[in-house]
Design a protein around this motif. Structure first.
Motif, PDB file in Angstrom:
ATOM      1  N   ARG A 190      61.472  84.928  49.423  1.00  0.00           N
ATOM      2  CA  ARG A 190      62.838  85.026  48.912  1.00  0.00           C
ATOM      3  C   ARG A 190      63.812  84.319  49.854  1.00  0.00           C
ATOM      4  N   VAL A 191      64.443  83.268  49.369  1.00  0.00           N
ATOM      5  CA  VAL A 191      65.440  82.540  50.159  1.00  0.00           C
ATOM      6  C   VAL A 191      66.747  83.316  50.146  1.00  0.00           C
ATOM      7  N   VAL A 192      67.295  83.611  51.315  1.00  0.00           N
ATOM      8  CA  VAL A 192      68.559  84.364  51.397  1.00  0.00           C
ATOM      9  C   VAL A 192      69.715  83.482  51.861  1.00  0.00           C
ATOM     10  N   SER A 193      69.426  82.310  52.419  1.00  0.00           N
ATOM     11  CA  SER A 193      70.497  81.381  52.784  1.00  0.00           C
ATOM     12  C   SER A 193      69.889  79.995  52.984  1.00  0.00           C
ATOM     13  N   PHE A 194      70.744  78.980  52.836  1.00  0.00           N
ATOM     14  CA  PHE A 194      70.291  77.618  53.092  1.00  0.00           C
ATOM     15  C   PHE A 194      71.453  76.776  53.578  1.00  0.00           C
ATOM     16  N   GLU A 231      63.239  85.892  53.505  1.00  0.00           N
ATOM     17  CA  GLU A 231      62.656  87.205  53.756  1.00  0.00           C
ATOM     18  C   GLU A 231      61.142  87.087  53.644  1.00  0.00           C
ATOM     19  N   TYR A 232      60.444  87.640  54.613  1.00  0.00           N
ATOM     20  CA  TYR A 232      58.991  87.477  54.693  1.00  0.00           C
ATOM     21  C   TYR A 232      58.290  88.192  53.537  1.00  0.00           C
ATOM     22  N   ASP A 233      57.308  87.498  52.960  1.00  0.00           N
ATOM     23  CA  ASP A 233      56.438  88.116  51.964  1.00  0.00           C
ATOM     24  C   ASP A 233      54.981  87.891  52.369  1.00  0.00           C
ATOM     25  N   TYR A 293      62.054  84.719  58.394  1.00  0.00           N
ATOM     26  CA  TYR A 293      61.726  83.514  59.131  1.00  0.00           C
ATOM     27  C   TYR A 293      62.584  82.379  58.625  1.00  0.00           C
ATOM     28  N   SER A 294      62.740  81.378  59.432  1.00  0.00           N
ATOM     29  CA  SER A 294      63.547  80.219  59.068  1.00  0.00           C
ATOM     30  C   SER A 294      62.671  78.976  59.091  1.00  0.00           C
ATOM     31  N   LEU A 295      62.929  78.117  58.106  1.00  0.00           N
ATOM     32  CA  LEU A 295      62.225  76.851  57.994  1.00  0.00           C
ATOM     33  C   LEU A 295      63.231  75.719  58.106  1.00  0.00           C
ATOM     34  N   SER A 296      62.890  74.695  58.878  1.00  0.00           N
ATOM     35  CA  SER A 296      63.742  73.523  59.022  1.00  0.00           C
ATOM     36  C   SER A 296      62.966  72.283  58.602  1.00  0.00           C
TER      37      SER A 296
END
Length: 306
Positions: A190-194, A231-233, A293-296
């Motif tokens: 689930r993406v919570v921000s970008f 959000e981690y799944d 977690y964050s992905l770049s």
């Protein structure tokens, strides 16, 4: 209020549009001055040791289409004016601003925003008599408001009564769609921000005998990055050393729709990162929060993005 200029007493006009949604503006310049020293005399006088350029920064709520995206082109520039609505005079003017950075950000529970930084290679200042959109322009004051006209009398900028505002489109968290390799979201997480950011390196070209640059070049490639908080799944963190043998490549698309009538509403903007490379991966946990977690990702264009 002691002649203070409050936010609702100002109009921010970019080219011919009375721009809505701006919540922060910063504009100015620094003069690259150095001193001249002579033997036996010490300091004599200062001189300029670099080009005279300014800078403009505008932060804006996403309440219409992404206005500044049209200025990401190679030779696309914009002019701007800040008008005092009470006195019908100009507070600030600048011309020939070239976008160097443009980003779109959103998070759960908030309206998306854009942030734009631009290099001003023309003039910038606060006098309506000396610094308007173009040489020869002037402010024409009538009972209906302040207008900017050129030397031939052609209307360049009008006030609110002249209906030069943009159409209103407002996305929210429920009308934003993120695709990764053609699938919704990142697997089942689930993406919570970008944050989506475009960086353009601009280089003004000066010649002897000219105060202003004769051309502004772009240094390719153009860097586009995307940062996502999730959000981690069930995602498994990739090992750092795997980058050398199997770097992660994704085609990422972010679509913003009008929240009114979604799904089935109008597409406002779409942003892409083709062949995006995963360059950052971080896991975050706290006693009072969820595991996230964050992905770049980063991608490159060899031409200006449309």
């Amino acid at each position: 209020m002691y002649n203070a200029k409050l936010n609702y007493e100002q109009d921010i006009i970019i080219d011919t549009i009375n721009l809505m949604g701006i919540y922060r503006l910063s504009a100015g310049y620094d003069i690259p001055e150095t001193n001249i020293n002579a033997i036996g005399m010490g300091y004599r006088f200062p001189t300029i040791n670099g080009p005279l350029v300014g800078n403009v920064s505008l932060d804006r709520f996403f309440v219409t289409k992404d206005f500044f995206r049209q200025y990401l082109g190679e030779y696309a520039s914009f002019d701007g004016n800040v008008i005092d609505k009470k006195t019908k005079t100009q507070i600030l003017g600048f011309n020939e601003a070239y976008v160097t950075s443009h980003s779109v950000s959103s998070s759960v529970g908030s309206i998306p925003t854009t942030s734009t930084q631009a290099l001003v290679v023309g003039n910038i200042g606060g006098s309506a008599a000396t610094n308007l959109q173009r040489p020869g322009d002037e402010i024409f004051v009538s009972t209906s408001g302040a207008h900017i006209v050129d030397a031939e009398g052609n209307l360049l900028v009008a006030n609110k009564n002249d209906n030069l505002f943009e159409d209103v489109y407002i996305p929210n968290q429920g009308s934003i769609k993120i695709e990764c390799d053609g699938h919704d979201g990142f697997t089942f997480n689930r993406v919570v921000s970008f944050d989506y950011n475009t960086q353009i390196s601009r280089e003004p070209m000066f010649i002897i005998g000219k105060k202003f640059p004769v051309q502004v070049n772009s240094n390719l490639p153009i860097s586009v990055s995307g940062n996502f908080s999730i959000e981690y799944d069930e995602l498994l963190l990739k090992n750092l050393k795997d980058y050398f043998s199997s770097p992660q490549l994704k085609n990422i698309k972010i679509q913003l729709f009008d929240s009114k009538g979604y799904p089935g509403s109008s597409l406002i903007e779409s942003y892409n990162i083709p062949n995006a490379r995963l360059v950052g991966h971080e896991l975050q946990s706290s006693a009072n929060g969820k595991l996230e977690y964050s992905l770049s990702y980063v991608g490159y264009f060899n031409a200006h993005p449309q």
